[in-house]
Write a protein that holds these residues in place. Structure first.
Motif, short mmCIF file in Angstrom:
data_model
loop_
_atom_site.label_atom_id
_atom_site.label_comp_id
_atom_site.label_asym_id
_atom_site.label_seq_id
_atom_site.Cartn_x
_atom_site.Cartn_y
_atom_site.Cartn_z
N GLY A 58 0.78 -1.22 0.00
CA GLY A 58 0.00 0.00 0.00
C GLY A 58 0.81 1.27 0.00
O GLY A 58 0.33 2.32 0.41
N ARG A 59 2.07 1.23 -0.48
CA ARG A 59 2.90 2.42 -0.45
C ARG A 59 2.56 3.40 -1.57
O ARG A 59 2.94 4.57 -1.50
N THR A 60 1.91 2.95 -2.63
CA THR A 60 1.52 3.85 -3.70
C THR A 60 0.33 4.67 -3.23
O THR A 60 -0.79 4.17 -3.14
N ARG A 61 0.56 5.93 -2.89
CA ARG A 61 -0.49 6.78 -2.31
C ARG A 61 -1.10 7.71 -3.34
O ARG A 61 -2.18 8.26 -3.11
N LEU A 62 -0.43 7.95 -4.45
CA LEU A 62 -0.88 8.88 -5.46
C LEU A 62 -1.06 8.14 -6.78
O LEU A 62 -0.73 6.96 -6.89
N LEU A 63 -1.60 8.83 -7.78
CA LEU A 63 -1.67 8.27 -9.12
C LEU A 63 -0.38 8.65 -9.84
O LEU A 63 -0.12 9.85 -10.03
N ASN A 64 0.43 7.66 -10.17
CA ASN A 64 1.74 7.91 -10.76
C ASN A 64 1.72 7.66 -12.26
O ASN A 64 1.31 6.59 -12.71
N PHE A 65 2.17 8.65 -13.02
CA PHE A 65 2.19 8.57 -14.47
C PHE A 65 3.63 8.40 -14.96
O PHE A 65 4.54 9.09 -14.48
N PHE A 66 3.82 7.50 -15.91
CA PHE A 66 5.12 7.28 -16.54
C PHE A 66 4.97 7.44 -18.04
O PHE A 66 4.04 6.89 -18.64
N GLU A 67 5.88 8.17 -18.64
CA GLU A 67 5.86 8.34 -20.09
C GLU A 67 6.67 7.24 -20.75
O GLU A 67 7.84 7.03 -20.42
N ILE A 68 6.05 6.50 -21.66
CA ILE A 68 6.72 5.42 -22.37
C ILE A 68 7.44 5.98 -23.60
O ILE A 68 8.58 5.64 -23.89
N GLU A 69 6.75 6.84 -24.29
CA GLU A 69 7.29 7.62 -25.39
C GLU A 69 6.35 8.79 -25.57
O GLU A 69 5.31 8.86 -24.91
N GLU A 70 6.67 9.71 -26.41
CA GLU A 70 5.82 10.89 -26.55
C GLU A 70 4.39 10.49 -26.91
O GLU A 70 4.16 9.77 -27.88
#
Length: 204
Positions: A58-70
């Motif tokens: 449960g450590r992920t507290r926020l919505l995390n976005f990762f860019e794969i490519e543009e």
């Protein structure tokens, strides 16, 4: 040659206003706390420590976005089903997640499930929500290295029968690299697929 040479952490969102622009395509990753979601993301994208794995669920507290490519991203959702999250935090997550069906860029969902635990009610609820949003769904049965080959096959068959048509399922292990190429292929397919129409009234 890596399928994902340009992966980078983009941002963490605590409110809808912080979401990236609603353009391109986006694949969401969801799962129960301690299902191996962070390890699965890191292994699929061939990056150590990109998504933070922890011994504390449960450590992920926020919505995390990762860019794969543009123009193409993945979205790491908070793990659900972990008792230590406060009611305030849970309410915040739910409110944020309820905004996601409005995003026209979301083109699919990866659901991470511990193969030893199987599909639970909360997993079914999330899949129903994703289905109502029109998102293609792919289930990773993680930690497959914990079972022998026969038990893996039995778990896969059982999950396919429970979920029925419309959801793709595979076994996966970040430790033994089982099913990595298949997961990468499915992610690429979803990232390059047109996103379905948004469903503003859908809720988890």
């Amino acid at each position: 040659m890596s399928l994902f040479p340009k992966v980078r952490f983009l941002l963490s969102a605590a409110s809808e206003e912080q979401f990236p622009a609603d353009v391109g395509t986006e694949v969401a990753f969801a799962g129960r706390s301690n299902s191996g979601k962070s390890s699965a993301i890191n292994t699929i994208l061939v990056r150590n420590g990109l998504a933070r794995a922890s011994k504390t669920p449960g450590r992920t507290r926020l919505l995390n976005f990762f860019e794969i490519e543009e123009g193409r991203r993945i979205l790491d959702l908070p793990g659900y089903g972990y008792a230590e999250a406060s009611p305030v935090e849970k309410k915040q997550w739910i409110a944020l997640i309820q905004k996601l069906p409005k995003r026209t860029c979301i083109s699919g969902l990866f659901l991470i499930v511990d193969i030893r635990r199987g599909i639970k009610d909360q997993d079914v609820q999330l899949l129903d929500w994703a289905d109502a949003s029109g998102w293609p769904m792919h289930v990773l049965l993680t930690k497959a290295d914990k079972l022998n080959q026969r038990d893996r096959a039995a778990a896969l068959k059982e999950t396919e029968e429970v979920l029925g048509e419309g959801v793709t399922v595979q076994v996966f292990s970040a430790t033994d690299k089982i099913g990595v190429q298949a997961a990468q292929k499915r992610l690429v397919q979803l990232l390059h697929s047109p996103a379905p129409p948004s469903m503003e009234d859908s809720t988890p």
